[in-house]
Design an enzyme around this catalytic site. Structure first.
Site, PDB file in Angstrom:
ATOM      1  N   SER A  39     -11.890  -5.455   3.080  1.00  0.00           N
ATOM      2  CA  SER A  39     -10.920  -6.056   2.154  1.00  0.00           C
ATOM      3  C   SER A  39      -9.665  -6.373   2.962  1.00  0.00           C
ATOM      4  O   SER A  39      -8.630  -5.736   2.865  1.00  0.00           O
ATOM      5  CB  SER A  39     -10.654  -5.150   0.949  1.00  0.00           C
ATOM      6  OG  SER A  39      -9.704  -4.172   1.189  1.00  0.00           O
ATOM      7  N   HIS A 140     -15.924  -2.127  -1.076  1.00  0.00           N
ATOM      8  CA  HIS A 140     -16.558  -1.090  -0.261  1.00  0.00           C
ATOM      9  C   HIS A 140     -17.856  -0.575  -0.866  1.00  0.00           C
ATOM     10  O   HIS A 140     -18.486   0.320  -0.312  1.00  0.00           O
ATOM     11  CB  HIS A 140     -15.601   0.088  -0.050  1.00  0.00           C
ATOM     12  CG  HIS A 140     -14.380  -0.277   0.742  1.00  0.00           C
ATOM     13  ND1 HIS A 140     -13.292   0.536   0.863  1.00  0.00           N
ATOM     14  CD2 HIS A 140     -14.080  -1.399   1.455  1.00  0.00           C
ATOM     15  CE1 HIS A 140     -12.366  -0.051   1.620  1.00  0.00           C
ATOM     16  NE2 HIS A 140     -12.830  -1.221   1.978  1.00  0.00           N
ATOM     17  N   GLU A 149     -10.159   2.384  -4.322  1.00  0.00           N
ATOM     18  CA  GLU A 149     -10.175   3.757  -3.812  1.00  0.00           C
ATOM     19  C   GLU A 149      -9.438   4.726  -4.725  1.00  0.00           C
ATOM     20  O   GLU A 149      -8.305   4.463  -5.131  1.00  0.00           O
ATOM     21  CB  GLU A 149      -9.499   3.817  -2.422  1.00  0.00           C
ATOM     22  CG  GLU A 149     -10.211   2.997  -1.376  1.00  0.00           C
ATOM     23  CD  GLU A 149      -9.366   2.780  -0.113  1.00  0.00           C
ATOM     24  OE1 GLU A 149      -8.496   3.616   0.191  1.00  0.00           O
ATOM     25  OE2 GLU A 149      -9.589   1.749   0.549  1.00  0.00           O
ATOM     26  N   GLU A 191     -16.743   4.086   2.914  1.00  0.00           N
ATOM     27  CA  GLU A 191     -15.867   5.136   3.451  1.00  0.00           C
ATOM     28  C   GLU A 191     -16.308   6.536   3.028  1.00  0.00           C
ATOM     29  O   GLU A 191     -15.568   7.502   3.157  1.00  0.00           O
ATOM     30  CB  GLU A 191     -14.414   4.881   3.014  1.00  0.00           C
ATOM     31  CG  GLU A 191     -13.841   3.595   3.607  1.00  0.00           C
ATOM     32  CD  GLU A 191     -12.391   3.339   3.230  1.00  0.00           C
ATOM     33  OE1 GLU A 191     -11.835   4.095   2.411  1.00  0.00           O
ATOM     34  OE2 GLU A 191     -11.826   2.365   3.758  1.00  0.00           O
ATOM     35  N   ASP A 227      -5.865   3.118  -4.368  1.00  0.00           N
ATOM     36  CA  ASP A 227      -5.668   1.826  -3.694  1.00  0.00           C
ATOM     37  C   ASP A 227      -6.331   0.768  -4.571  1.00  0.00           C
ATOM     38  O   ASP A 227      -7.565   0.722  -4.669  1.00  0.00           O
ATOM     39  CB  ASP A 227      -6.290   1.831  -2.287  1.00  0.00           C
ATOM     40  CG  ASP A 227      -6.109   0.485  -1.574  1.00  0.00           C
ATOM     41  OD1 ASP A 227      -5.466  -0.426  -2.152  1.00  0.00           O
ATOM     42  OD2 ASP A 227      -6.599   0.351  -0.436  1.00  0.00           O
ATOM     43  N   GLU A 268      -1.411   2.133  -3.720  1.00  0.00           N
ATOM     44  CA  GLU A 268      -1.445   1.099  -2.669  1.00  0.00           C
ATOM     45  C   GLU A 268      -1.855  -0.244  -3.257  1.00  0.00           C
ATOM     46  O   GLU A 268      -2.741  -0.309  -4.115  1.00  0.00           O
ATOM     47  CB  GLU A 268      -2.446   1.548  -1.597  1.00  0.00           C
ATOM     48  CG  GLU A 268      -2.578   0.624  -0.396  1.00  0.00           C
ATOM     49  CD  GLU A 268      -3.557   1.186   0.630  1.00  0.00           C
ATOM     50  OE1 GLU A 268      -3.564   2.416   0.860  1.00  0.00           O
ATOM     51  OE2 GLU A 268      -4.351   0.402   1.187  1.00  0.00           O
ATOM     52  N   ASP A 295      -0.276  -2.626   1.762  1.00  0.00           N
ATOM     53  CA  ASP A 295      -1.287  -2.790   2.819  1.00  0.00           C
ATOM     54  C   ASP A 295      -1.457  -4.287   3.066  1.00  0.00           C
ATOM     55  O   ASP A 295      -0.858  -4.848   3.992  1.00  0.00           O
ATOM     56  CB  ASP A 295      -2.588  -2.111   2.367  1.00  0.00           C
ATOM     57  CG  ASP A 295      -3.786  -2.411   3.267  1.00  0.00           C
ATOM     58  OD1 ASP A 295      -3.601  -2.933   4.376  1.00  0.00           O
ATOM     59  OD2 ASP A 295      -4.936  -2.125   2.859  1.00  0.00           O
ATOM     60  N   LYS A 320      -1.958  -0.217  10.042  1.00  0.00           N
ATOM     61  CA  LYS A 320      -3.281  -0.452  10.642  1.00  0.00           C
ATOM     62  C   LYS A 320      -3.051  -1.311  11.888  1.00  0.00           C
ATOM     63  O   LYS A 320      -2.780  -2.517  11.765  1.00  0.00           O
ATOM     64  CB  LYS A 320      -4.170  -1.231   9.667  1.00  0.00           C
ATOM     65  CG  LYS A 320      -4.600  -0.458   8.418  1.00  0.00           C
ATOM     66  CD  LYS A 320      -5.254  -1.428   7.422  1.00  0.00           C
ATOM     67  CE  LYS A 320      -5.973  -0.699   6.294  1.00  0.00           C
ATOM     68  NZ  LYS A 320      -6.414  -1.648   5.235  1.00  0.00           N
ATOM     69  N   HIS A 348      -7.212   4.298   8.642  1.00  0.00           N
ATOM     70  CA  HIS A 348      -8.512   3.833   9.158  1.00  0.00           C
ATOM     71  C   HIS A 348      -8.836   2.470   8.539  1.00  0.00           C
ATOM     72  O   HIS A 348      -8.051   1.943   7.739  1.00  0.00           O
ATOM     73  CB  HIS A 348      -9.609   4.845   8.799  1.00  0.00           C
ATOM     74  CG  HIS A 348      -9.869   5.004   7.321  1.00  0.00           C
ATOM     75  ND1 HIS A 348     -10.952   5.684   6.817  1.00  0.00           N
ATOM     76  CD2 HIS A 348      -9.190   4.571   6.218  1.00  0.00           C
ATOM     77  CE1 HIS A 348     -10.936   5.652   5.491  1.00  0.00           C
ATOM     78  NE2 HIS A 348      -9.876   4.987   5.107  1.00  0.00           N
ATOM     79  N   ARG A 349     -10.002   1.913   8.902  1.00  0.00           N
ATOM     80  CA  ARG A 349     -10.547   0.738   8.226  1.00  0.00           C
ATOM     81  C   ARG A 349     -11.898   1.155   7.633  1.00  0.00           C
ATOM     82  O   ARG A 349     -12.470   2.176   8.022  1.00  0.00           O
ATOM     83  CB  ARG A 349     -10.770  -0.434   9.190  1.00  0.00           C
ATOM     84  CG  ARG A 349      -9.578  -0.905   9.992  1.00  0.00           C
ATOM     85  CD  ARG A 349      -8.427  -1.508   9.212  1.00  0.00           C
ATOM     86  NE  ARG A 349      -8.735  -2.500   8.219  1.00  0.00           N
ATOM     87  CZ  ARG A 349      -8.196  -3.711   8.136  1.00  0.00           C
ATOM     88  NH1 ARG A 349      -7.348  -4.107   9.076  1.00  0.00           N
ATOM     89  NH2 ARG A 349      -8.467  -4.520   7.131  1.00  0.00           N
ATOM     90  N   SER A 350     -12.398   0.330   6.728  1.00  0.00           N
ATOM     91  CA  SER A 350     -13.671   0.715   6.100  1.00  0.00           C
ATOM     92  C   SER A 350     -14.832   0.702   7.096  1.00  0.00           C
ATOM     93  O   SER A 350     -15.753   1.505   6.997  1.00  0.00           O
ATOM     94  CB  SER A 350     -13.958  -0.177   4.895  1.00  0.00           C
ATOM     95  OG  SER A 350     -13.823  -1.540   5.229  1.00  0.00           O
ATOM     96  N   LYS A 371      -4.569   7.982   6.100  1.00  0.00           N
ATOM     97  CA  LYS A 371      -5.679   7.669   5.203  1.00  0.00           C
ATOM     98  C   LYS A 371      -6.902   7.497   6.090  1.00  0.00           C
ATOM     99  O   LYS A 371      -6.994   6.530   6.837  1.00  0.00           O
ATOM    100  CB  LYS A 371      -5.361   6.393   4.419  1.00  0.00           C
ATOM    101  CG  LYS A 371      -6.314   6.166   3.250  1.00  0.00           C
ATOM    102  CD  LYS A 371      -5.836   5.069   2.315  1.00  0.00           C
ATOM    103  CE  LYS A 371      -6.205   3.707   2.821  1.00  0.00           C
ATOM    104  NZ  LYS A 371      -6.440   2.721   1.731  1.00  0.00           N
TER     105      LYS A 371
HETATM  106  P1  PGA Z   1     -10.483  -2.394   4.671  1.00  0.00           P
HETATM  107  O1  PGA Z   1      -9.874  -1.671   3.409  1.00  0.00           O
HETATM  108  O2  PGA Z   1     -10.471  -1.484   5.831  1.00  0.00           O
HETATM  109  O3  PGA Z   1     -11.855  -2.741   4.183  1.00  0.00           O
HETATM  110  O4  PGA Z   1      -9.625  -3.614   4.870  1.00  0.00           O
HETATM  111  C1  PGA Z   1      -9.135  -0.536   3.418  1.00  0.00           C
HETATM  112  C2  PGA Z   1      -7.932  -0.713   2.552  1.00  0.00           C
HETATM  113  O5  PGA Z   1      -7.824  -1.691   1.769  1.00  0.00           O
HETATM  114  O6  PGA Z   1      -7.044   0.116   2.621  1.00  0.00           O
HETATM  115 ZN    ZN Z   2      -5.734  -1.018   1.109  1.00  0.00          ZN
END
Ligand code: PGA
Ligand code: ZN
Length: 393
Positions: A39, A140, A149, A191, A227, A268, A295, A320, A348-350, A371
């Site tokens: 995402s 996800h 999330e 995740e 989130d 978020e 984010d 990130k 982190h990332r997914s 996170k």
């Molecule tokens: P992503 O999502 O790592 O798939 O971009 C995580 C988030 O939205 O926080």
């Molecule tokens: Zn996010």
């Protein structure tokens, strides 16, 4: 001096290709592998130039070899120069990030100091609150909640208890789901969060019940967070949920009500990524009692955080590194956020790898949170590193 550089294609936790970088001096090596999102924000840099292989091919390593490993800014400026675009679309933001952080790791290893200390100094000693994804959906997972999330946030004095607190909430949610759906298969998303056919508010009720129950038995407070990844819900005029669609105004009051009713600690991306004004309205209403974090809104980008600060759009920035492509750009954004009283949460990332470096970044940046999931190999890599670092600190 940097003697050599290696780039290779490796697997991420979704089975997609990503990149790992190694930077060598004559006495040490530094390695970092870069995660990828699903995402992703519209304003993130480009992850790869078409493919991982092509991105790797585009890196002129000779321009990096010979640089000082301790000159992080110079190294990162050279990455921008080699790339030559505004958004890392020639070498790929993930390749740039992998090289940039591998350089810092190599510098720390050359000095035989841990990365958090090399980057953060002697006063970076506080451990972040872990934000653990325990239930979810969105991009996800197939068939889960609209909200991406549902997070557990254990606030025990010791990091190790926080990590085990979040893991216990994850277990408790499984128990509640099995009770609720005795005949159904229950799965996990990218995740490691549980996925089930619940409405958005039922899911929050369940996570809140799990947080309260574990909190009672473990003896410290465990709060819930969300989130929304609201850009994924937004169709240009409305926020589309399975149960109904909401206007911007309805979305703001919906989120504010959830903050009050469930005592949310963290929210978020409650609005879509261009709506600084909607963010500001929500922050004015509930920013005194919850972290309102951008984010996709900020994408770790300094200029977007400048705008957010001007408009009072939030009180927290998600960090990130691969959203901007270098450690220097990331650190600039963190600095700006901190100077303006914004909290930061390293994330982190997914699509993750087993790399645990972001644990060091969270300490170096004195971030409020990290996170990184609650369970699963690529998620516990970060949590277990923080358990080790807590011992050291
Ligand atoms: P992503 O999502 O790592 O798939 O971009 C995580 C988030 O939205 O926080
Ligand atoms: Zn996010």
């Amino acid at each position: 001096m940097i003697e050599d550089i290696e780039l290779r294609k490796i697997l991420d936790s979704r089975g997609n290709a990503t990149v790992e970088a190694e930077v060598y001096t004559d006495v040490a090596t530094g390695r970092f592998s870069c995660a990828s999102g699903a995402s992703t924000g519209e304003h993130e840099v480009v992850s790869f130039a078409g493919s991982v292989d092509k991105s790797i091919e585009h890196v002129d390593k000779e321009k990096l070899i010979g640089l000082s490993v301790f000159d992080q800014k110079g190294f990162d400026a050279k990455l921008h120069e080699i790339d030559g675009t505004e958004n890392f679309s020639f070498i790929g933001g993930n390749v740039a990030t992998a090289l940039s952080i591998a350089c810092a790791r190599c510098a720390a290893n050359t000095l035989s100091v841990p990365l958090y200390l090399y980057l953060g100094g002697r006063f970076a000693t506080s451990l972040p609150l872990p934000l653990g994804n325990v239930l979810g959906g969105g991009k996800h997972a197939v068939g889960g909640t609209d909200i991406q999330e549902y997070l557990a946030i254990s606030t025990a004095p010791r990091f190790i208890d926080r990590a085990f607190g979040n893991a216990a909430v994850h277990k408790k949610v499984k128990e509640l789901l099995q009770k609720r759906f005795p005949e159904e298969a229950i799965g996990k998303g990218d995740e490691g969060a549980w996925v089930a056919k619940l409405s958005n508010e039922e899911a929050l009720q369940m996570v809140k019940e799990a947080c309260d129950s574990v909190s009672d038995s473990m003896g410290f407070s465990i709060r819930a967070g969300l989130d929304f990844a609201a850009s994924e819900l937004f169709d240009g005029t409305h926020y589309r949920y399975k149960e109904k669609k909401r206007t911007k105004e309805e979305q703001i009051s919906f989120v504010a009500e959830l903050v009050d009713k469930y005592g949310l600690y963290y929210v978020e991306d409650p609005l879509e990524e261009e709506d600084f004004d909607g963010f500001a309205q929500l922050t004015a209403q509930v920013g005194g009692k919850a972290l309102i974090c951008g984010d996709d809104l900020f994408v770790t980008n300094r200029a977007r955080v400048v705008k957010g600060i001007e408009l009072k759009a939030a009180n927290c920035v998600l960090i990130k590194p691969n959203q901007v492509g270098t450690l220097s750009d990331t650190a600039d954004t963190v600095d700006l956020a901190r100077k303006n009283g914004y909290s930061t949460v390293v994330s982190h990332r997914s699509g993750e790898t087993e790399d645990s470096t972001i644990a060091h970044l969270a300490i170096a940046f004195s971030s409020t949170g990290i996170k990184c999931g609650a369970v699963g190999g690529e998620r516990i890599a970060k949590l277990n590193e923080l358990i080790r670092l807590e011992e050291e600190l």
